[in-house]
Design a protein around this motif. Structure first.
Motif, PDB file in Angstrom:
ATOM      1  N   GLN A 164       9.507  -1.846  -1.957  1.00  0.00           N
ATOM      2  CA  GLN A 164       9.054  -2.543  -0.604  1.00  0.00           C
ATOM      3  C   GLN A 164       9.271  -1.812   0.578  1.00  0.00           C
ATOM      4  N   HIS A 165      10.639  -1.152   0.480  1.00  0.00           N
ATOM      5  CA  HIS A 165      10.772  -0.266   1.857  1.00  0.00           C
ATOM      6  C   HIS A 165       9.713   1.001   1.952  1.00  0.00           C
ATOM      7  N   CYS A 166       9.391   1.600   0.806  1.00  0.00           N
ATOM      8  CA  CYS A 166       8.386   2.676   0.677  1.00  0.00           C
ATOM      9  C   CYS A 166       7.141   2.331   1.110  1.00  0.00           C
ATOM     10  N   VAL A 167       6.771   1.063   0.748  1.00  0.00           N
ATOM     11  CA  VAL A 167       5.377   0.561   1.306  1.00  0.00           C
ATOM     12  C   VAL A 167       5.339   0.107   2.591  1.00  0.00           C
ATOM     13  N   ASP A 168       6.523  -0.385   3.212  1.00  0.00           N
ATOM     14  CA  ASP A 168       6.629  -0.760   4.686  1.00  0.00           C
ATOM     15  C   ASP A 168       6.708   0.518   5.516  1.00  0.00           C
ATOM     16  N   THR A 169       7.084   1.596   4.991  1.00  0.00           N
ATOM     17  CA  THR A 169       7.023   2.775   5.801  1.00  0.00           C
ATOM     18  C   THR A 169       5.650   3.160   6.261  1.00  0.00           C
ATOM     19  N   LEU A 170       4.771   2.929   5.378  1.00  0.00           N
ATOM     20  CA  LEU A 170       3.231   3.094   5.723  1.00  0.00           C
ATOM     21  C   LEU A 170       2.680   2.325   6.513  1.00  0.00           C
ATOM     22  N   ALA A 171       3.261   0.881   6.600  1.00  0.00           N
ATOM     23  CA  ALA A 171       2.780  -0.213   7.639  1.00  0.00           C
ATOM     24  C   ALA A 171       2.044   0.182   8.783  1.00  0.00           C
ATOM     25  N   PRO A 172       2.913   0.856   9.889  1.00  0.00           N
ATOM     26  CA  PRO A 172       2.522   1.328  11.051  1.00  0.00           C
ATOM     27  C   PRO A 172       1.477   2.229  11.312  1.00  0.00           C
ATOM     28  N   LEU A 173       1.098   2.931  10.162  1.00  0.00           N
ATOM     29  CA  LEU A 173       0.217   4.110  10.207  1.00  0.00           C
ATOM     30  C   LEU A 173      -1.502   3.958  10.000  1.00  0.00           C
ATOM     31  N   GLY A 174      -1.779   2.525   9.964  1.00  0.00           N
ATOM     32  CA  GLY A 174      -3.298   2.365   9.670  1.00  0.00           C
ATOM     33  C   GLY A 174      -3.866   2.744   8.514  1.00  0.00           C
ATOM     34  N   ALA A 229       8.521   6.897  -4.548  1.00  0.00           N
ATOM     35  CA  ALA A 229       9.068   5.591  -4.158  1.00  0.00           C
ATOM     36  C   ALA A 229      10.599   5.777  -4.031  1.00  0.00           C
ATOM     37  N   ASP A 230      11.291   6.834  -4.558  1.00  0.00           N
ATOM     38  CA  ASP A 230      12.811   6.801  -4.510  1.00  0.00           C
ATOM     39  C   ASP A 230      13.166   7.780  -3.377  1.00  0.00           C
ATOM     40  N   GLN A 231      12.442   8.322  -2.465  1.00  0.00           N
ATOM     41  CA  GLN A 231      12.603   9.315  -1.354  1.00  0.00           C
ATOM     42  C   GLN A 231      13.101   8.465  -0.331  1.00  0.00           C
ATOM     43  N   VAL A 232      14.127   7.744  -0.393  1.00  0.00           N
ATOM     44  CA  VAL A 232      14.636   6.446   0.543  1.00  0.00           C
ATOM     45  C   VAL A 232      14.692   6.887   1.994  1.00  0.00           C
TER      46      VAL A 232
END
Length: 194
Positions: free
Chosen positions: A33-43, A100-103
């Motif tokens: 979920q953290h990996c997915v959330d990293t993308l959220a602000p990028l449109g 996904a594991d590149q935290v």
């Protein structure tokens, strides 16, 4: 303007870790979920997430995500990337590939890669630990090559080839990933978590 389709590779068995590392929780969210959330602000579009060894467990934990099972996951990361590329629609101009594991990868790292891709429209990859790697953006013209991968090397050979025009962006955070229990403990210690 078209934006690259994010692909998150999350199919491995976590054999060195001992159980599904992507379900580890950091600040109340799983690593996936953290990996997915990293993308959220990028449109960008919602990521296509390739699962394998832990498909059922990941689906149970993340029913809202686009999780696609690669039943040939044991053939390695290349097979999972090829599987993802074959899922993309014909209208897709490029793929943004993440692990996904590149935290430590954050939105700023991804934004820099996307800005570079927008300018050059070539392969754009991260550079860390004296080598090229992912996250990386691959234009559509490379999809046929990526769709034929079937090893554990992923796109490594393509990224390290001198044959192609490749733009590399310094992304020191790319060097940090979680493979073992010791990696996880060190990461949590670094982040002030217990």
């Amino acid at each position: 303007m078209a934006r690259p389709q994010p692909i998150i590779l999350a199919a491995g068995a976590s054999s060195r870790f001992g159980h599904c590392k992507l379900l580890l929780e950091h600040r109340g969210k799983t690593l996936l979920q953290h990996c997915v959330d990293t993308l959220a602000p990028l449109g960008l579009s919602a990521p296509l997430i390739v699962t394998g060894a832990w498909h059922r467990q990941l689906v149970d934990a993340h029913p809202q995500l686009d999780l696609r099972e690669n039943r040939d996951w044991q053939s390695g990361m290349g097979a999972s990337l090829a599987f993802a590329i074959r899922q993309l629609p014909a209208s897709c101009d490029a793929a943004l590939v993440l692990l996904a594991d590149q935290v430590a990868i954050d939105s700023t790292d991804i934004r820099r890669l996307l800005e570079c891709w927008t300018e050059y429209k070539a392969i754009v990859c991260s550079f860390y630990a004296d080598r090229r790697g992912v996250p990386a953006v691959f234009p559509r013209e490379y999809f046929p090559q990526l769709a034929k991968l079937n090893s554990d090397r992923g796109a490594r050979d393509l990224l390290r080839s001198e044959q192609y025009a490749i733009t590399q962006v310094p992304v020191p955070n790319g060097a940090i990933d979680i493979d073992t229990q010791q990696d996880w403990k060190a990461w949590r210690l670094c982040r002030g978590s217990r």
